[in-house]
Design an enzyme around this catalytic site. Sequence first.
Site, mmCIF file in Angstrom:
data_model
loop_
_atom_site.group_PDB
_atom_site.id
_atom_site.type_symbol
_atom_site.label_atom_id
_atom_site.label_comp_id
_atom_site.label_asym_id
_atom_site.label_seq_id
_atom_site.Cartn_x
_atom_site.Cartn_y
_atom_site.Cartn_z
ATOM 1 N N ILE A 1 -1.383 -4.129 5.604
ATOM 2 C CA ILE A 1 -0.695 -3.693 4.392
ATOM 3 C C ILE A 1 -0.146 -2.312 4.683
ATOM 4 O O ILE A 1 -0.876 -1.443 5.174
ATOM 5 C CB ILE A 1 -1.605 -3.700 3.145
ATOM 6 C CG1 ILE A 1 -0.810 -3.298 1.901
ATOM 7 C CG2 ILE A 1 -2.838 -2.859 3.343
ATOM 8 C CD1 ILE A 1 -1.544 -3.523 0.593
ATOM 9 N N VAL B 1 2.997 0.739 3.487
ATOM 10 C CA VAL B 1 4.084 1.277 2.684
ATOM 11 C C VAL B 1 4.769 2.331 3.540
ATOM 12 O O VAL B 1 4.104 3.104 4.242
ATOM 13 C CB VAL B 1 3.552 1.893 1.366
ATOM 14 C CG1 VAL B 1 4.654 2.630 0.610
ATOM 15 C CG2 VAL B 1 2.929 0.814 0.494
ATOM 16 N N GLU C 1 -10.311 -4.742 7.341
ATOM 17 C CA GLU C 1 -10.838 -3.724 8.239
ATOM 18 C C GLU C 1 -9.959 -2.489 8.096
ATOM 19 O O GLU C 1 -8.745 -2.611 7.906
ATOM 20 C CB GLU C 1 -10.810 -4.166 9.712
ATOM 21 C CG GLU C 1 -11.822 -5.234 10.063
ATOM 22 C CD GLU C 1 -11.306 -6.637 9.827
ATOM 23 O OE1 GLU C 1 -12.142 -7.555 9.793
ATOM 24 O OE2 GLU C 1 -10.083 -6.821 9.653
ATOM 25 N N ASN D 1 -8.696 6.621 8.828
ATOM 26 C CA ASN D 1 -7.644 6.384 7.840
ATOM 27 C C ASN D 1 -8.157 6.758 6.452
ATOM 28 O O ASN D 1 -8.491 5.898 5.632
ATOM 29 C CB ASN D 1 -7.196 4.922 7.895
ATOM 30 C CG ASN D 1 -6.045 4.611 6.956
ATOM 31 O OD1 ASN D 1 -5.660 5.424 6.117
ATOM 32 N ND2 ASN D 1 -5.504 3.411 7.093
ATOM 33 N N TYR E 1 -8.432 1.745 -0.970
ATOM 34 C CA TYR E 1 -9.272 0.556 -1.107
ATOM 35 C C TYR E 1 -10.454 0.812 -2.041
ATOM 36 O O TYR E 1 -10.786 -0.029 -2.878
ATOM 37 C CB TYR E 1 -9.751 0.075 0.259
ATOM 38 C CG TYR E 1 -8.618 -0.227 1.212
ATOM 39 C CD1 TYR E 1 -7.454 -0.868 0.786
ATOM 40 C CD2 TYR E 1 -8.685 0.154 2.544
ATOM 41 C CE1 TYR E 1 -6.410 -1.135 1.653
ATOM 42 C CE2 TYR E 1 -7.646 -0.106 3.426
ATOM 43 C CZ TYR E 1 -6.510 -0.746 2.969
ATOM 44 O OH TYR E 1 -5.476 -1.003 3.834
#
Length: 153
Positions: free
Chosen positions: A76, A78, A110, A115, A122
């Site tokens: 995912i 952006v 994962e 990050n 999340y």
Amino acid sequence: MSAVPAPRLEFVPMAMADVERVAREEAAIYEFPWTFGNFADSLAAGYSSWVAREAGRLVGYAVMMLVIDEAHLLNISVLPELQRRGRGSALLHHLFGVARGHGATRIFLEVRPSNDSGRALYARHGFATVGERRGYYPARSGREHAIVMARDL
């Protein structure tokens, strides 16, 4: 302080015609990006692959594997200049709906420990750490572990 208005995104199934652009954006975002082949293989395998557009402009994309009653978020992203404005949240919510529509009751992913922004996103959306995959990601100095996160749908 004023609230940032929710973006008006259109979610469209990723097509082979999108893969070159998506792979180019991926290479600009990550030090160890997915390749054109990774995205093409995901489409060929029938993974739930999406592009997010705003006023016709690509702003993000995602790939999710759906198996029986589980979903596994594989990628995912952006575009960097458009991050922290609700687009990642909107894309996640779209994926939650897709996964539920296919009968998934839980979604996994994962994420690199390094990050911080991804982990925070999340966590804001109900993901919790459920494990670790040692040596999962390539890194400048060998391999980096992955934090495995999950969320009930």
